[in-house]
Design a protein around this motif. Structure first.
Motif, PDB file in Angstrom:
ATOM      1  N   SER A 217       5.342   2.627   0.851  1.00  0.00           N
ATOM      2  CA  SER A 217       4.836   3.886   0.210  1.00  0.00           C
ATOM      3  C   SER A 217       5.793   4.271  -1.162  1.00  0.00           C
ATOM      4  O   SER A 217       6.973   3.872  -1.101  1.00  0.00           O
ATOM      5  N   PHE A 218       5.210   5.291  -1.848  1.00  0.00           N
ATOM      6  CA  PHE A 218       5.949   5.698  -2.994  1.00  0.00           C
ATOM      7  C   PHE A 218       7.264   6.569  -2.517  1.00  0.00           C
ATOM      8  O   PHE A 218       8.127   6.669  -2.997  1.00  0.00           O
ATOM      9  N   THR A 219       7.115   7.120  -1.163  1.00  0.00           N
ATOM     10  CA  THR A 219       8.190   7.888  -0.737  1.00  0.00           C
ATOM     11  C   THR A 219       9.424   6.879  -0.478  1.00  0.00           C
ATOM     12  O   THR A 219      10.578   7.118  -0.466  1.00  0.00           O
ATOM     13  N   ASP A 220       9.113   5.571  -0.050  1.00  0.00           N
ATOM     14  CA  ASP A 220      10.124   4.510   0.186  1.00  0.00           C
ATOM     15  C   ASP A 220      10.701   4.475  -1.203  1.00  0.00           C
ATOM     16  O   ASP A 220      12.217   4.403  -1.216  1.00  0.00           O
ATOM     17  N   LEU A 221      10.400   4.439  -2.038  1.00  0.00           N
ATOM     18  CA  LEU A 221      10.653   4.177  -3.509  1.00  0.00           C
ATOM     19  C   LEU A 221      11.520   5.327  -3.682  1.00  0.00           C
ATOM     20  O   LEU A 221      12.666   5.126  -4.230  1.00  0.00           O
ATOM     21  N   LYS A 222      11.233   6.606  -3.508  1.00  0.00           N
ATOM     22  CA  LYS A 222      11.635   7.839  -3.903  1.00  0.00           C
ATOM     23  C   LYS A 222      13.095   7.602  -3.258  1.00  0.00           C
ATOM     24  O   LYS A 222      14.111   8.236  -3.900  1.00  0.00           O
ATOM     25  N   ARG A 240      14.544  13.481 -10.674  1.00  0.00           N
ATOM     26  CA  ARG A 240      13.154  13.806 -10.769  1.00  0.00           C
ATOM     27  C   ARG A 240      12.340  12.836 -11.253  1.00  0.00           C
ATOM     28  O   ARG A 240      12.870  11.924 -11.931  1.00  0.00           O
ATOM     29  N   LEU A 241      10.844  12.437 -10.729  1.00  0.00           N
ATOM     30  CA  LEU A 241      10.044  11.567 -11.252  1.00  0.00           C
ATOM     31  C   LEU A 241       9.204  12.346 -11.912  1.00  0.00           C
ATOM     32  O   LEU A 241       8.429  13.150 -11.730  1.00  0.00           O
ATOM     33  N   ARG A 242       8.687  11.733 -13.208  1.00  0.00           N
ATOM     34  CA  ARG A 242       7.836  11.909 -14.012  1.00  0.00           C
ATOM     35  C   ARG A 242       6.632  11.107 -14.174  1.00  0.00           C
ATOM     36  O   ARG A 242       7.127   9.819 -14.514  1.00  0.00           O
ATOM     37  N   PRO A 243       5.357  11.399 -14.370  1.00  0.00           N
ATOM     38  CA  PRO A 243       4.341  10.235 -14.396  1.00  0.00           C
ATOM     39  C   PRO A 243       4.484   9.715 -15.831  1.00  0.00           C
ATOM     40  O   PRO A 243       4.827   9.984 -16.721  1.00  0.00           O
ATOM     41  N   SER A 244       4.293   8.152 -15.761  1.00  0.00           N
ATOM     42  CA  SER A 244       4.254   7.420 -16.930  1.00  0.00           C
ATOM     43  C   SER A 244       3.383   6.369 -16.655  1.00  0.00           C
ATOM     44  O   SER A 244       2.314   6.329 -15.861  1.00  0.00           O
ATOM     45  N   TYR A 245       3.519   5.409 -17.591  1.00  0.00           N
ATOM     46  CA  TYR A 245       2.435   4.247 -17.525  1.00  0.00           C
ATOM     47  C   TYR A 245       3.231   2.763 -17.684  1.00  0.00           C
ATOM     48  O   TYR A 245       4.124   2.940 -18.640  1.00  0.00           O
ATOM     49  N   PHE A 246       3.019   2.029 -16.970  1.00  0.00           N
ATOM     50  CA  PHE A 246       3.560   0.490 -16.983  1.00  0.00           C
ATOM     51  C   PHE A 246       2.577  -0.336 -16.559  1.00  0.00           C
ATOM     52  O   PHE A 246       1.709  -0.236 -15.596  1.00  0.00           O
ATOM     53  N   PHE A 248       2.306  -3.174 -15.275  1.00  0.00           N
ATOM     54  CA  PHE A 248       2.490  -3.827 -13.834  1.00  0.00           C
ATOM     55  C   PHE A 248       2.710  -2.823 -12.687  1.00  0.00           C
ATOM     56  O   PHE A 248       2.689  -3.305 -11.388  1.00  0.00           O
ATOM     57  N   THR A 249       2.647  -1.389 -12.931  1.00  0.00           N
ATOM     58  CA  THR A 249       2.867  -0.422 -11.688  1.00  0.00           C
ATOM     59  C   THR A 249       1.848   0.425 -11.704  1.00  0.00           C
ATOM     60  O   THR A 249       1.331   0.957 -12.935  1.00  0.00           O
ATOM     61  N   GLU A 250       1.217   1.186 -10.777  1.00  0.00           N
ATOM     62  CA  GLU A 250       0.344   2.244 -10.738  1.00  0.00           C
ATOM     63  C   GLU A 250       0.047   2.776  -9.104  1.00  0.00           C
ATOM     64  O   GLU A 250      -0.168   2.048  -8.165  1.00  0.00           O
ATOM     65  N   PRO A 251       0.604   4.055  -8.965  1.00  0.00           N
ATOM     66  CA  PRO A 251       0.995   4.846 -10.129  1.00  0.00           C
ATOM     67  C   PRO A 251       2.578   4.402 -10.590  1.00  0.00           C
ATOM     68  O   PRO A 251       3.131   3.682 -10.047  1.00  0.00           O
ATOM     69  N   MET A 283       4.566   1.872  -8.070  1.00  0.00           N
ATOM     70  CA  MET A 283       4.172   1.030  -7.083  1.00  0.00           C
ATOM     71  C   MET A 283       3.445  -0.080  -7.804  1.00  0.00           C
ATOM     72  O   MET A 283       2.759  -0.106  -8.602  1.00  0.00           O
ATOM     73  N   VAL A 284       3.764  -1.428  -7.211  1.00  0.00           N
ATOM     74  CA  VAL A 284       3.083  -2.553  -8.032  1.00  0.00           C
ATOM     75  C   VAL A 284       1.749  -2.732  -7.844  1.00  0.00           C
ATOM     76  O   VAL A 284       1.100  -2.440  -6.846  1.00  0.00           O
ATOM     77  N   ASP A 285       1.057  -2.636  -8.941  1.00  0.00           N
ATOM     78  CA  ASP A 285      -0.180  -3.042  -9.372  1.00  0.00           C
ATOM     79  C   ASP A 285      -0.903  -4.192  -8.466  1.00  0.00           C
ATOM     80  O   ASP A 285      -0.433  -5.039  -8.312  1.00  0.00           O
ATOM     81  N   PRO A 286      -2.023  -3.757  -7.743  1.00  0.00           N
ATOM     82  CA  PRO A 286      -2.583  -4.897  -7.013  1.00  0.00           C
ATOM     83  C   PRO A 286      -3.104  -5.881  -7.900  1.00  0.00           C
ATOM     84  O   PRO A 286      -3.009  -7.302  -7.219  1.00  0.00           O
TER      85      PRO A 286
END
Length: 339
Positions: A217-222, A240-246, A248-251, A283-286
């Motif tokens: 989960s994203f909690t594990d990443l944080k 702190r984590l700010r929304p962004s775009y890559f 290969f990851t989502e979110p 999170m790695v994009d499916p």
């Protein structure tokens, strides 16, 4: 002839020398092309036939005697010269200036060590890569700007071969060869077609991490990134984590840490915000999982990546990226105590 040989034998046996120059002078006098022994050899053709065997044997004995005597004198002179030196081969050598690890290597090793203690395994891959592992397998669109020659170095004779622009290609190679659980840390040099300045370079270094398993989960990443930040910059560090775009990851998110210079109060280094950006994550994009042969319905994962130069700047306040590749020993000597 025999009398001359016997006389020269006695003379050679009594030779003495105290310096290397004196030994060389004796060698020239007796053994050179114009030396005494060579003159006797020249007279050998005038010896009667019945005496040639006897005279020849004595000439050979004389030659051997002269060579041995000259060598003996040369060895004696060398021993005497060495005996006069204050050289003690048993003593500790004089201090020799030793090199030090490069600051980027110091920081890279520290990053890898932190994540190794969290269960990540080191993974590496080639710097000269193909388009699939760098872009296509990472969900980059065909018209993505990163594929342009303005951003990526292409091999002219093979348009599908490039210098990797990020170490995500290592993640792709790991995923296509292994099934989850996967937990790897991937350091390496990357290349981008950018003008060299104090804040940018055409090559730099990254560390990327990847974790894929069931119920990630994203909690594990944080939590992992918080532990990393506190290990690297101190236990009081906040993130702190700010929304962004890559692609290969989502979110996706960008992570900031509280400025380690002003402690979050605000200074010129953090532009008076109290925060400094250090990495991207998500999170790695499916689609990435499926492209690399992993069932996205069964597995999830997270990935993150950071520039080693960026982390080094934060730890040591190195403001000019060019200093990392100029090999100025005065700059490198500043990091001796950091090894």
């Amino acid at each position: 002839m025999i009398e001359k040989i016997e006389k020269l034998k006695a003379e050679v046996a009594a030779l003495q020398a105290h310096t290397a120059d004196e030994v060389e002078a004796l060698r020239i006098k007796y053994l050179s092309k114009k030396g005494a022994l060579n003159e006797l050899m020249a007279d050998f053709r005038n010896v009667p036939a019945e005496l040639k065997k006897e005279v020849g044997m004595k000439l050979n004995e004389l030659k051997t005697l002269a060579q041995d005597r000259i060598n003996e004198l040369r060895d004696n002179v060398a021993v005497e010269a060495t005996a006069g030196d204050d050289l003690d081969l048993t003593r500790t050598p004089y201090p020799i200036p030793l090199g030090t690890r490069h600051p980027l290597t110091i920081v890279k090793n520290e990053i890898v060590d932190i994540f190794s203690r969290l269960g990540f395994i080191l993974a590496e891959g080639p710097e000269v890569e193909d388009d699939w592992h760098v872009y296509s397998s990472m969900n980059f669109a065909d018209d993505h700007p990163a594929r342009d020659m303005q951003d990526t170095f292409f091999v002219e004779s093979h348009p599908d071969i490039i210098l990797r622009s990020h170490t995500s290609s290592v993640q792709a190679r790991v995923m296509e060869r292994n099934q989850p659980p996967i937990r790897v840390i991937c350091p390496g040099r990357v290349y981008r077609n950018e003008a060299i300045s104090a804040r940018a370079h055409c090559f730099f270094h990254q560390v990327e991490g990847l974790y894929i398993d069931k119920n990630v989960s994203f909690t594990d990443l944080k939590q992992v990134l918080l532990l990393f930040a506190q290990e690297m910059f101190g236990p009081d560090t906040k993130i702190r984590l700010r929304p962004s775009y890559f692609p290969f990851t989502e979110p996706s998110a960008e992570m900031d840490i509280s400025c380690n210079i002003c402690g979050g109060e605000g200074c010129s280094f953090c532009k008076h915000t109290g925060w400094v950006e250090i990495l991207g994550c998500g999170m790695v994009d499916p689609a990435v999982l499926e492209a690399n042969g992993i069932d996205s319905k069964e597995y999830t994962g997270y990935a993150f990546g950071m520039g080693i130069e960026r982390i080094t700047n934060l730890k040591y306040q190195v403001k000019d990226l060019r200093m990392f590749s100029e090999n100025d020993t005065r700059f490198l000597d500043e990091f001796v105590s950091a090894n």
